[in-house]
Design an enzyme around this catalytic site. Structure first.
Site, PDB file in Angstrom:
ATOM      1  N   GLU A 165       0.828  -1.212   0.000  1.00  0.00           N
ATOM      2  CA  GLU A 165       0.000   0.000   0.000  1.00  0.00           C
ATOM      3  C   GLU A 165       0.865   1.265   0.000  1.00  0.00           C
ATOM      4  O   GLU A 165       2.068   1.209   0.260  1.00  0.00           O
ATOM      5  CB  GLU A 165      -0.913   0.007   1.225  1.00  0.00           C
ATOM      6  N   LYS A 198      -4.160  -2.020  14.287  1.00  0.00           N
ATOM      7  CA  LYS A 198      -3.359  -1.049  15.024  1.00  0.00           C
ATOM      8  C   LYS A 198      -3.922  -0.925  16.432  1.00  0.00           C
ATOM      9  O   LYS A 198      -5.133  -0.841  16.620  1.00  0.00           O
ATOM     10  CB  LYS A 198      -3.365   0.299  14.313  1.00  0.00           C
TER      11      LYS A 198
HETATM   12  N1  PSU Z   1      -0.538   0.506   8.579  1.00  0.00           N
HETATM   13  C1  PSU Z   1       0.482   1.276   8.970  1.00  0.00           C
HETATM   14  N2  PSU Z   1       0.365   2.619   8.804  1.00  0.00           N
HETATM   15  C2  PSU Z   1      -0.740   3.178   8.194  1.00  0.00           C
HETATM   16  C3  PSU Z   1      -1.809   2.348   7.771  1.00  0.00           C
HETATM   17  C4  PSU Z   1      -1.647   1.017   7.991  1.00  0.00           C
HETATM   18  O1  PSU Z   1       1.480   0.784   9.496  1.00  0.00           O
HETATM   19  O2  PSU Z   1      -0.780   4.382   8.008  1.00  0.00           O
HETATM   20  C5  PSU Z   1      -3.018   2.909   7.061  1.00  0.00           C
HETATM   21  C6  PSU Z   1      -3.580   1.810   6.158  1.00  0.00           C
HETATM   22  O3  PSU Z   1      -3.577   2.319   4.853  1.00  0.00           O
HETATM   23  C7  PSU Z   1      -4.984   1.572   6.666  1.00  0.00           C
HETATM   24  C8  PSU Z   1      -5.343   2.945   7.138  1.00  0.00           C
HETATM   25  O4  PSU Z   1      -5.830   1.100   5.650  1.00  0.00           O
HETATM   26  O5  PSU Z   1      -4.141   3.327   7.842  1.00  0.00           O
HETATM   27  C9  PSU Z   1      -6.583   2.915   7.983  1.00  0.00           C
HETATM   28  O6  PSU Z   1      -7.157   4.190   7.982  1.00  0.00           O
HETATM   29  P1  PSU Z   1      -8.658   4.425   8.533  1.00  0.00           P
HETATM   30  O7  PSU Z   1      -8.583   4.043   9.974  1.00  0.00           O
HETATM   31  O8  PSU Z   1      -8.927   5.905   8.313  1.00  0.00           O
HETATM   32  O9  PSU Z   1      -9.553   3.534   7.721  1.00  0.00           O
END
Ligand code: PSU
Ligand code: MN
Length: 302
Positions: free
Chosen positions: A25, A159
């Site tokens: 990604e 996370k």
């Molecule tokens: N994993 C990481 N750092 C990130 C992300 C994932 O180590 O920044 C990103 C991914 O792209 C994931 C996003 O899909 O954070 C999730 O964002 P939200 O909670 O707004 O859906």
């Protein structure tokens, strides 16, 4: 009809030769880490995939064009730009229509990988149900994508800024398998052990490949979420991380941070609160996921 995406020469050759490919990604680059750690990490993740016998395909939208595989200059450009859209399913096509730069979250990367015929993807941690979601309704679109799109994602858990039990409940409701490799408990991103049992667990990656094959035989839709704990020497133990995360969430509430900005803001604040230690852990867990994803791609495609 022409394909709605462009392969890099490296990914194009891998496709032609039937080599295993791992999608990566780009939201980690634009919204997950500061410069230049983001650039360094993106390039090292690609190198790690190659070292483990697969070809990396970092995905982003550049001037409205969906790119499957990026050259180093484009990675560097994304790493330094501050106005790149953070894309999920809802706004993916908008960035294409408007000719914008967009980085792909887990959901958007899955959509793009599937279009391009790639079924293994390595990230850091997926999005999920945020703490306090009963008030904010903040639930990442990543969770719904797993239910629809057959791309298998290696991550270090949700996370730990999220509500992990609620995230697991939503995944179960959506019929998304969560399988952890090498331990019984789900990992918690910066920490090896979330203290919460993983719905499924296996000893090694070959068992994951067999599980995916059985799902295909049974004609089951969607992707498998693979939990891969951060290496022991790089982890920040959970009790310490919990204090840091509570502080970061309190700070985000005081600042009134909402919506798409929440995850990037918290990640940035946690880097500050740990004097950069969380960034080192974040890099280590992504490399570890890239290695395992490459092994999975090899197991599935050879
Ligand atoms: N994993 C990481 N750092 C990130 C992300 C994932 O180590 O920044 C990103 C991914 O792209 C994931 C996003 O899909 O954070 C999730 O964002 P939200 O909670 O707004 O859906
Ligand atoms: Mn959200």
């Amino acid at each position: 009809m022409t394909a709605p995406f462009t392969f890099s020469p490296e990914v194009q050759a891998a496709k032609a030769n039937g080599q295993p490919i791992v999608a990566l990604e780009s939201t980690i680059i634009t919204h997950g880490m500061p410069y230049p750690a983001n650039r360094e990490t993106a390039l090292n993740v690609e190198a790690t995939v190659r070292e483990h016998g697969a070809v990396p395909a970092t995905i982003a939208i550049i001037d409205g064009e969906l790119r499957i595989g990026l050259d180093n200059d484009t990675v560097d450009e994304l790493a330094q730009q501050t106005d790149v859209m953070k894309l999920s399913r809802a706004d993916f096509a908008f960035a294409v229509a408007q000719g914008k730069h967009g980085s792909t979250t887990v959901a958007a990367t899955m959509i793009a990988a599937h279009l391009a015929g790639i079924d293994v993807f390595a990230t850091g941690g997926i999005g999920g149900v945020h703490q306090g979601a009963e008030q904010s309704f903040d639930i990442s679109a990543d969770l719904h994508e797993f239910a629809h799109t057959p791309v298998h994602v290696v991550c270090a858990g949700a996370k730990a800024i999220l509500d992990i039990p609620k995230t697991l409940e939503v995944l179960e409701t959506l019929g998304v398998p969560v399988v952890t490799v090498g331990q019984e408990n789900l990992p918690a991103f910066w920490s090896q052990d979330s203290g919460i049992a993983s719905p499924l667990s296996v000893k090694g990656i070959n068992e994951v490949a067999k599980f995916i094959a059985a799902r295909q035989q049974l004609n089951m839709k969607g992707g498998v979420l693979i939990g891969n704990p951060v290496p022991a020497d790089a982890e920040i133990p959970k009790p310490h991380m919990d204090t840091i995360i509570a502080q970061a969430i309190a700070d985000s509430e005081a600042e009134g941070v909402q919506g798409k900005a929440v995850t990037p803001w918290l990640l940035g604040r946690i880097v500050e609160l740990t004097d950069g230690a969380s960034l080192e852990t974040n890099k280590a867990l992504i490399y570890n996921n890239a290695a395992v994803a490459a092994q999975l791609a090899v197991a599935l495609h050879s």
